[in-house]
Design a protein around this motif. Sequence first.
Motif, PDB file in Angstrom:
ATOM      1  N   PRO A 189      30.276  42.554  63.483  1.00  0.00           N
ATOM      2  CA  PRO A 189      30.320  42.022  64.725  1.00  0.00           C
ATOM      3  C   PRO A 189      32.202  41.563  64.124  1.00  0.00           C
ATOM      4  O   PRO A 189      32.199  41.809  63.436  1.00  0.00           O
ATOM      5  CB  PRO A 189      29.367  40.510  64.454  1.00  0.00           C
ATOM      6  CG  PRO A 189      29.468  40.737  63.236  1.00  0.00           C
ATOM      7  CD  PRO A 189      29.193  41.912  62.391  1.00  0.00           C
ATOM      8  N   VAL A 210      25.412  44.930  78.047  1.00  0.00           N
ATOM      9  CA  VAL A 210      24.666  43.987  77.064  1.00  0.00           C
ATOM     10  C   VAL A 210      23.778  44.175  76.997  1.00  0.00           C
ATOM     11  O   VAL A 210      22.557  44.085  77.266  1.00  0.00           O
ATOM     12  CB  VAL A 210      25.482  42.316  77.765  1.00  0.00           C
ATOM     13  CG1 VAL A 210      24.698  41.407  76.537  1.00  0.00           C
ATOM     14  CG2 VAL A 210      26.967  42.350  78.024  1.00  0.00           C
ATOM     15  N   GLY A 255      19.643  38.785  70.417  1.00  0.00           N
ATOM     16  CA  GLY A 255      20.794  38.026  70.611  1.00  0.00           C
ATOM     17  C   GLY A 255      20.769  37.135  71.653  1.00  0.00           C
ATOM     18  O   GLY A 255      20.247  36.847  72.142  1.00  0.00           O
ATOM     19  N   ASP A 279      31.204  37.166  70.402  1.00  0.00           N
ATOM     20  CA  ASP A 279      31.226  37.249  68.406  1.00  0.00           C
ATOM     21  C   ASP A 279      30.322  38.793  68.934  1.00  0.00           C
ATOM     22  O   ASP A 279      29.193  38.142  69.546  1.00  0.00           O
ATOM     23  CB  ASP A 279      31.380  36.478  67.315  1.00  0.00           C
ATOM     24  CG  ASP A 279      32.279  35.720  66.794  1.00  0.00           C
ATOM     25  OD1 ASP A 279      33.249  36.411  67.409  1.00  0.00           O
ATOM     26  OD2 ASP A 279      31.948  34.647  66.656  1.00  0.00           O
ATOM     27  N   GLY A 280      30.514  39.676  68.903  1.00  0.00           N
ATOM     28  CA  GLY A 280      29.318  40.421  68.850  1.00  0.00           C
ATOM     29  C   GLY A 280      29.600  42.431  68.535  1.00  0.00           C
ATOM     30  O   GLY A 280      31.139  41.992  67.006  1.00  0.00           O
ATOM     31  N   ARG A 281      28.495  43.028  68.190  1.00  0.00           N
ATOM     32  CA  ARG A 281      28.590  44.227  67.702  1.00  0.00           C
ATOM     33  C   ARG A 281      28.339  45.032  68.582  1.00  0.00           C
ATOM     34  O   ARG A 281      27.683  45.450  69.342  1.00  0.00           O
ATOM     35  CB  ARG A 281      28.375  44.218  65.969  1.00  0.00           C
ATOM     36  CG  ARG A 281      26.899  44.432  66.492  1.00  0.00           C
ATOM     37  CD  ARG A 281      26.439  44.289  65.128  1.00  0.00           C
ATOM     38  NE  ARG A 281      24.753  44.179  65.363  1.00  0.00           N
ATOM     39  CZ  ARG A 281      23.805  45.338  64.667  1.00  0.00           C
ATOM     40  NH1 ARG A 281      24.728  46.293  63.955  1.00  0.00           N
ATOM     41  NH2 ARG A 281      22.554  44.710  64.596  1.00  0.00           N
ATOM     42  N   VAL A 328      26.824  46.521  73.583  1.00  0.00           N
ATOM     43  CA  VAL A 328      27.862  45.423  73.202  1.00  0.00           C
ATOM     44  C   VAL A 328      26.613  44.486  72.603  1.00  0.00           C
ATOM     45  O   VAL A 328      25.659  43.268  73.796  1.00  0.00           O
ATOM     46  CB  VAL A 328      28.574  45.101  73.595  1.00  0.00           C
ATOM     47  CG1 VAL A 328      28.807  43.258  72.833  1.00  0.00           C
ATOM     48  CG2 VAL A 328      30.237  45.511  73.433  1.00  0.00           C
ATOM     49  N   GLU A 329      25.948  43.507  71.297  1.00  0.00           N
ATOM     50  CA  GLU A 329      24.429  42.845  70.792  1.00  0.00           C
ATOM     51  C   GLU A 329      25.773  41.334  71.061  1.00  0.00           C
ATOM     52  O   GLU A 329      26.352  41.414  69.570  1.00  0.00           O
ATOM     53  CB  GLU A 329      24.890  43.702  69.777  1.00  0.00           C
ATOM     54  CG  GLU A 329      23.426  42.661  69.210  1.00  0.00           C
ATOM     55  CD  GLU A 329      23.071  42.830  67.860  1.00  0.00           C
ATOM     56  OE1 GLU A 329      21.650  43.606  68.616  1.00  0.00           O
ATOM     57  OE2 GLU A 329      22.735  43.096  66.954  1.00  0.00           O
ATOM     58  N   VAL A 330      25.460  40.671  71.461  1.00  0.00           N
ATOM     59  CA  VAL A 330      26.152  39.699  71.413  1.00  0.00           C
ATOM     60  C   VAL A 330      26.171  38.653  70.542  1.00  0.00           C
ATOM     61  O   VAL A 330      24.236  38.469  70.877  1.00  0.00           O
ATOM     62  CB  VAL A 330      26.198  38.627  72.966  1.00  0.00           C
ATOM     63  CG1 VAL A 330      27.563  37.609  72.777  1.00  0.00           C
ATOM     64  CG2 VAL A 330      27.331  39.479  73.818  1.00  0.00           C
ATOM     65  N   GLN A 331      26.747  37.766  69.909  1.00  0.00           N
ATOM     66  CA  GLN A 331      26.004  36.754  68.661  1.00  0.00           C
ATOM     67  C   GLN A 331      26.059  35.241  69.041  1.00  0.00           C
ATOM     68  O   GLN A 331      26.076  34.498  67.961  1.00  0.00           O
ATOM     69  CB  GLN A 331      26.140  37.732  67.064  1.00  0.00           C
ATOM     70  CG  GLN A 331      25.971  38.944  67.104  1.00  0.00           C
ATOM     71  CD  GLN A 331      25.768  39.217  65.420  1.00  0.00           C
ATOM     72  OE1 GLN A 331      26.348  39.068  64.849  1.00  0.00           O
ATOM     73  NE2 GLN A 331      25.234  40.691  65.292  1.00  0.00           N
TER      74      GLN A 331
END
Length: 268
Positions: A182, A209, A213, A238-240, A252-255
């Motif tokens: 991330p 998206v 998460g 913040d994501g990866r 995009v995996e949002v954290q």
Amino acid sequence: MPHPTPSSSFLSRLPLALGALAVAATLAGCAITLPDSKIPQTAEAQAAVPPPPGDVLATAQRMSQSNPIREAQTYRGVIPCADCTGQRVTLTLLPDWTWRMRRTYFGTRDGKDQTFISAGRWERSVDNLRQIRVMGDRNDTATYEVTQNSALRLVDQDGEPTRSALNYSLTQQFDSDLITEPFAMRGRVTSTEGKTTIALCGTGKTYPVAPTGQGPALADAYSKLRVAPGTSVLMWVDGRIVSSGQPPVEQVEVQNLSRGTLNSPCEN
């Protein structure tokens, strides 16, 4: 007249030469392909009236994007650092003209390694097709030149190699590193009919998206900030970037959510 017989020394070197050619052919398939600058022209083409400067520039720009790479290519090396012992850099170029980088500063004043992840887009130089320019968010740019051994050597703003005995090259790796950790990113978010997307300012690419998460929280925050359905909102998260499905699709995996704002373009 009898034909000359190959010497024994030549025959002994022949398997080595053939082996070297095989290795070179294998590596050539992994290296960044470069367009051939020596394109034969017919007499009619040579006699044709040259296009106006604007068309020449447009053609050169198209050429700089005409040779994509077939698969992700990763380069790694340790280069100098201004206020630390050095920085370990991993740069991965992707076929969609985006890149990701992991940069770890070591030997810092507090004795702790500091790692930063970033992403952006890359292109071939119009003036020198052996050079590539990587561009990140907020116009953060750097230029590398492809060397004879398929490494990437950092060059200065004028495209000239840095005059130093220190190493400024990244070596191509056999395995690609997609750098899925991330990092802080910003982009224009939209959400319609249950589908949320984010167009990252750094890469210029729109990613779906992930519903996992903090994806639902991002969609909820968007609905509270947007002016009207379908309008975008610039948001910091913040994501990866991860791949899933067959064929693989990046998303995009949002954290973590940071903030959002209206009427603020990526250029700011």
